[in-house]
Design a protein around this motif. Sequence first.
Motif, short mmCIF file in Angstrom:
data_model
loop_
_atom_site.label_atom_id
_atom_site.label_comp_id
_atom_site.label_asym_id
_atom_site.label_seq_id
_atom_site.Cartn_x
_atom_site.Cartn_y
_atom_site.Cartn_z
N ASP A 101 -27.80 5.65 16.11
CA ASP A 101 -27.19 6.89 15.64
C ASP A 101 -27.10 6.96 14.12
OD1 ASP A 101 -26.89 7.66 18.25
OD2 ASP A 101 -24.79 7.03 18.38
N LEU A 102 -27.38 5.85 13.44
CA LEU A 102 -27.30 5.83 11.98
C LEU A 102 -28.48 6.57 11.37
CD1 LEU A 102 -26.19 2.21 11.06
CD2 LEU A 102 -24.90 4.31 10.80
N LYS A 103 -28.18 7.34 10.33
CA LYS A 103 -29.24 8.02 9.59
C LYS A 103 -28.74 8.32 8.18
CE LYS A 103 -28.02 12.62 11.17
NZ LYS A 103 -28.47 13.87 11.74
N VAL A 104 -29.64 8.51 7.28
CA VAL A 104 -29.30 8.90 5.92
C VAL A 104 -28.87 10.36 5.97
CG1 VAL A 104 -30.13 9.18 3.56
CG2 VAL A 104 -30.91 7.25 4.93
N ARG A 105 -27.66 10.64 5.46
CA ARG A 105 -27.08 11.98 5.61
C ARG A 105 -27.41 12.94 4.47
NH1 ARG A 105 -20.95 10.50 6.64
NH2 ARG A 105 -21.43 9.20 4.86
N VAL A 106 -28.12 12.46 3.47
CA VAL A 106 -28.47 13.30 2.32
C VAL A 106 -29.99 13.30 2.19
CG1 VAL A 106 -28.14 13.64 -0.15
CG2 VAL A 106 -26.32 12.60 1.19
N ASP A 107 -30.56 14.48 1.96
CA ASP A 107 -32.02 14.54 1.89
C ASP A 107 -32.55 13.81 0.65
OD1 ASP A 107 -33.00 16.67 -0.27
OD2 ASP A 107 -31.18 17.48 0.66
N LYS A 108 -33.79 13.40 0.73
CA LYS A 108 -34.40 12.55 -0.27
C LYS A 108 -34.39 13.17 -1.67
CE LYS A 108 -38.51 9.82 -1.17
NZ LYS A 108 -39.82 9.39 -0.69
N LYS A 109 -34.70 14.46 -1.77
CA LYS A 109 -34.72 15.13 -3.08
C LYS A 109 -33.35 15.09 -3.74
CE LYS A 109 -38.64 17.96 -3.56
NZ LYS A 109 -39.52 17.13 -4.33
#
Length: 102
Positions: free
Chosen positions: A3-11
């Motif tokens: 369920d873990l994911k990066v919550r902010v987009d790369k840009k």
Amino acid sequence: MTDLKVRVDKKKLERTAYVLKCVAHPVRISIIDLLEQQDQLTVSQLQEVLQIEQSLLSHHLTNMRDKGLVETRRQGKNVFYFLTDSSISNIIDCIKGCKPVQ
């Protein structure tokens, strides 16, 4: 763990890292703090509060302008500096909220 994911987009992460590298100096953070308190200030006004050499202050302001954090506006003989994005002042709020390392 899936369920873990990066919550902010790369840009946005790249822009944030770019801004943080630029402001990673006590004088530059102080400039942001002052410009948050007063919408625009001249080099003389900043120098009076910061108590640093004009050439050093100009160096920091030029760097911040080149990175797009501040802009200038000329009025007669005066050049006023102002923040280009008021959200940058959130850095000051984060700093105030940090507990000192002991």
